[in-house]
Motif scaffolding. Structure first.
Motif, PDB file in Angstrom:
ATOM      1  N   GLU A  61       0.814  -1.210   0.000  1.00 46.24           N
ATOM      2  CA  GLU A  61       0.000   0.000   0.000  1.00 46.24           C
ATOM      3  C   GLU A  61       0.849   1.261   0.000  1.00 46.24           C
ATOM      4  O   GLU A  61       1.934   1.307   0.565  1.00 46.24           O
ATOM      5  N   LEU A  62       0.315   2.264  -0.658  1.00 48.72           N
ATOM      6  CA  LEU A  62       0.955   3.565  -0.770  1.00 48.72           C
ATOM      7  C   LEU A  62      -0.047   4.604  -0.292  1.00 48.72           C
ATOM      8  O   LEU A  62      -1.232   4.528  -0.626  1.00 48.72           O
ATOM      9  N   VAL A  63       0.400   5.569   0.488  1.00 42.36           N
ATOM     10  CA  VAL A  63      -0.466   6.673   0.901  1.00 42.36           C
ATOM     11  C   VAL A  63      -0.128   7.881   0.045  1.00 42.36           C
ATOM     12  O   VAL A  63       1.008   8.340   0.025  1.00 42.36           O
ATOM     13  N   VAL A  64      -1.123   8.351  -0.712  1.00 39.16           N
ATOM     14  CA  VAL A  64      -0.967   9.516  -1.570  1.00 39.16           C
ATOM     15  C   VAL A  64      -1.589  10.705  -0.849  1.00 39.16           C
ATOM     16  O   VAL A  64      -2.750  10.651  -0.457  1.00 39.16           O
ATOM     17  N   GLU A  65      -0.814  11.751  -0.667  1.00 37.41           N
ATOM     18  CA  GLU A  65      -1.340  12.977  -0.059  1.00 37.41           C
ATOM     19  C   GLU A  65      -2.047  13.778  -1.144  1.00 37.41           C
ATOM     20  O   GLU A  65      -1.430  14.195  -2.117  1.00 37.41           O
ATOM     21  N   THR A  66      -3.344  13.955  -1.000  1.00 33.89           N
ATOM     22  CA  THR A  66      -4.118  14.756  -1.939  1.00 33.89           C
ATOM     23  C   THR A  66      -4.262  16.163  -1.369  1.00 33.89           C
ATOM     24  O   THR A  66      -3.781  16.446  -0.273  1.00 33.89           O
ATOM     25  N   ASN A  67      -4.978  17.008  -2.073  1.00 33.98           N
ATOM     26  CA  ASN A  67      -5.237  18.357  -1.588  1.00 33.98           C
ATOM     27  C   ASN A  67      -6.233  18.383  -0.431  1.00 33.98           C
ATOM     28  O   ASN A  67      -6.356  19.381   0.257  1.00 33.98           O
ATOM     29  N   GLU A  68      -6.951  17.281  -0.192  1.00 32.97           N
ATOM     30  CA  GLU A  68      -7.994  17.250   0.838  1.00 32.97           C
ATOM     31  C   GLU A  68      -7.730  16.257   1.970  1.00 32.97           C
ATOM     32  O   GLU A  68      -7.963  16.565   3.124  1.00 32.97           O
ATOM     33  N   MET A  69      -7.283  15.047   1.628  1.00 34.56           N
ATOM     34  CA  MET A  69      -7.113  13.987   2.618  1.00 34.56           C
ATOM     35  C   MET A  69      -6.203  12.907   2.044  1.00 34.56           C
ATOM     36  O   MET A  69      -6.101  12.787   0.829  1.00 34.56           O
ATOM     37  N   PRO A  70      -5.560  12.134   2.903  1.00 32.90           N
ATOM     38  CA  PRO A  70      -4.728  11.038   2.397  1.00 32.90           C
ATOM     39  C   PRO A  70      -5.596   9.992   1.689  1.00 32.90           C
ATOM     40  O   PRO A  70      -6.751   9.770   2.045  1.00 32.90           O
ATOM     41  N   LEU A  71      -5.010   9.355   0.686  1.00 27.73           N
ATOM     42  CA  LEU A  71      -5.700   8.339  -0.094  1.00 27.73           C
ATOM     43  C   LEU A  71      -4.790   7.117  -0.189  1.00 27.73           C
ATOM     44  O   LEU A  71      -3.639   7.235  -0.604  1.00 27.73           O
ATOM     45  N   VAL A  72      -5.295   5.961   0.201  1.00 25.65           N
ATOM     46  CA  VAL A  72      -4.535   4.721   0.156  1.00 25.65           C
ATOM     47  C   VAL A  72      -4.775   4.042  -1.191  1.00 25.65           C
ATOM     48  O   VAL A  72      -5.911   3.935  -1.645  1.00 25.65           O
ATOM     49  N   ILE A  73      -3.687   3.607  -1.822  1.00 32.55           N
ATOM     50  CA  ILE A  73      -3.759   2.887  -3.099  1.00 32.55           C
ATOM     51  C   ILE A  73      -2.816   1.698  -3.010  1.00 32.55           C
ATOM     52  O   ILE A  73      -1.699   1.826  -2.491  1.00 32.55           O
ATOM     53  N   GLU A  74      -3.240   0.555  -3.515  1.00 28.38           N
ATOM     54  CA  GLU A  74      -2.350  -0.598  -3.568  1.00 28.38           C
ATOM     55  C   GLU A  74      -1.303  -0.361  -4.648  1.00 28.38           C
ATOM     56  O   GLU A  74      -1.637  -0.021  -5.781  1.00 28.38           O
ATOM     57  N   LYS A  75      -0.027  -0.535  -4.306  1.00 29.38           N
ATOM     58  CA  LYS A  75       1.065  -0.294  -5.249  1.00 29.38           C
ATOM     59  C   LYS A  75       0.911  -1.152  -6.503  1.00 29.38           C
ATOM     60  O   LYS A  75       1.203  -0.702  -7.608  1.00 29.38           O
ATOM     61  N   SER A  76       0.445  -2.376  -6.344  1.00 27.67           N
ATOM     62  CA  SER A  76       0.320  -3.279  -7.490  1.00 27.67           C
ATOM     63  C   SER A  76      -0.746  -2.820  -8.484  1.00 27.67           C
ATOM     64  O   SER A  76      -0.778  -3.283  -9.619  1.00 27.67           O
ATOM     65  N   LYS A  77      -1.623  -1.905  -8.082  1.00 24.65           N
ATOM     66  CA  LYS A  77      -2.686  -1.404  -8.963  1.00 24.65           C
ATOM     67  C   LYS A  77      -2.295  -0.124  -9.695  1.00 24.65           C
ATOM     68  O   LYS A  77      -3.028   0.358 -10.549  1.00 24.65           O
ATOM     69  N   LEU A  78      -1.145   0.444  -9.367  1.00 21.69           N
ATOM     70  CA  LEU A  78      -0.729   1.698  -9.995  1.00 21.69           C
ATOM     71  C   LEU A  78      -0.591   1.578 -11.505  1.00 21.69           C
ATOM     72  O   LEU A  78      -0.782   2.560 -12.221  1.00 21.69           O
ATOM     73  N   ILE A  79      -0.283   0.398 -12.008  1.00 22.58           N
ATOM     74  CA  ILE A  79      -0.139   0.228 -13.464  1.00 22.58           C
ATOM     75  C   ILE A  79      -1.446   0.466 -14.206  1.00 22.58           C
ATOM     76  O   ILE A  79      -1.439   0.761 -15.392  1.00 22.58           O
ATOM     77  N   TYR A  80      -2.569   0.348 -13.517  1.00 26.50           N
ATOM     78  CA  TYR A  80      -3.880   0.551 -14.140  1.00 26.50           C
ATOM     79  C   TYR A  80      -4.320   2.014 -14.094  1.00 26.50           C
ATOM     80  O   TYR A  80      -5.322   2.380 -14.706  1.00 26.50           O
TER      81      TYR A  80
END
Length: 106
Positions: free
Chosen positions: A54-73
């Motif tokens: 999992e990767l935590v992406v800091e957005t302009n509003e709130m953190p967003l969790v994304i699975e690293k393996s899904k980033l290719i999509y």
């Protein structure tokens, strides 16, 4: 590097659903078997230590969790918006609409 912007309208809808619960916002991407097609969706999950994929992406509003393996999509620059017309979230990028009727699973 991935950049996600959440519009004010989408942030308000997310925060309304979240309430005072101590949960994290997560962007899911459910791929269909071995194909490259899948459906992005939003969900809430309990706050905990991040797992390795999992990767935590800091957005302009709130953190967003994304699975690293899904980033290719996903695209490297995306926006989460809310449509009053369809009462759903939308995930877009400068290149395409990734999901024009994205759910927030709770």
């Amino acid at each position: 590097m991935i950049t996600v912007t959440i519009t004010r309208k989408a942030a308000e809808k997310i925060k309304d659903k979240l309430g005072d619960r101590d949960l994290a916002l997560k962007l899911l991407y459910e791929a269909d078997g071995c194909t490259m097609s899948g459906i992005p969706a939003l969900t809430f999950e309990k706050l905990r230590e991040m797992v390795q994929d999992e990767l935590v992406v800091e957005t302009n509003e709130m953190p967003l969790v994304i699975e690293k393996s899904k980033l290719i999509y996903l695209d490297s620059n995306m926006e989460i918006d809310f449509s009053d017309e369809s009462h759903t979230f939308q995930l877009t990028s400068p290149n395409e609409i990734l999901n024009g009727r994205m759910s927030l699973l709770d």
